[in-house]
Write a protein that holds these residues in place. Structure first.
Motif: not given
Length: 124
Positions: A54-60
């Motif tokens: 989720e954090g990776k998706k958030l960053k992108s």
């Protein structure tokens, strides 16, 4: 940048479809009140720690959301943006400054969203 922090927590478990959606089981207040969770999300966004999927998706998602005035944000996300911004600006200014430095180094988004945020009681 000002919507960066919204994305930090309100979209912590984002599903990226036509709009940014927060699943019903996400409790923003719980995340904001849990120092460990909050710090983990912020560290992920600052490239200082591991990221959940989720954090990776958030960053992108952050750059698009900032550049499009959060065009894909639903009303629930927008309400949570204001909640997160209030919390970080009022209670976690060091985290806020670090996120702002990373995602809005020129102050472009601060200027762009200043009036809207102040209208909602958020003074940056």
């Amino acid at each position: 940048m000002l919507f960066t922090v919204f994305l930090v927590l309100t979209c912590a478990h984002v599903v990226f479809l036509e709009e940014y959606v927060i699943p019903d089981n996400i409790d923003i207040d719980d995340i904001l009140s849990n120092e460990r969770l909050l710090k983990n999300y912020v560290n992920c966004l600052l490239d200082k720690g591991r990221c959940t999927p989720e954090g990776k998706k958030l960053k992108s998602t952050i750059p698009e959301a900032l550049s499009t005035d959060c065009a894909k944000c639903n009303e629930k996300v927008k309400a949570n943006v204001r909640k997160v911004l209030h919390h970080l600006i009022d209670n976690k200014p060091d985290m806020w400054k670090q996120l702002e430095a990373k995602y809005d180094p020129s102050g472009e988004y601060r200027s762009k969203y200043k009036d809207e945020l102040e209208k909602n009681g958020i003074h940056v």
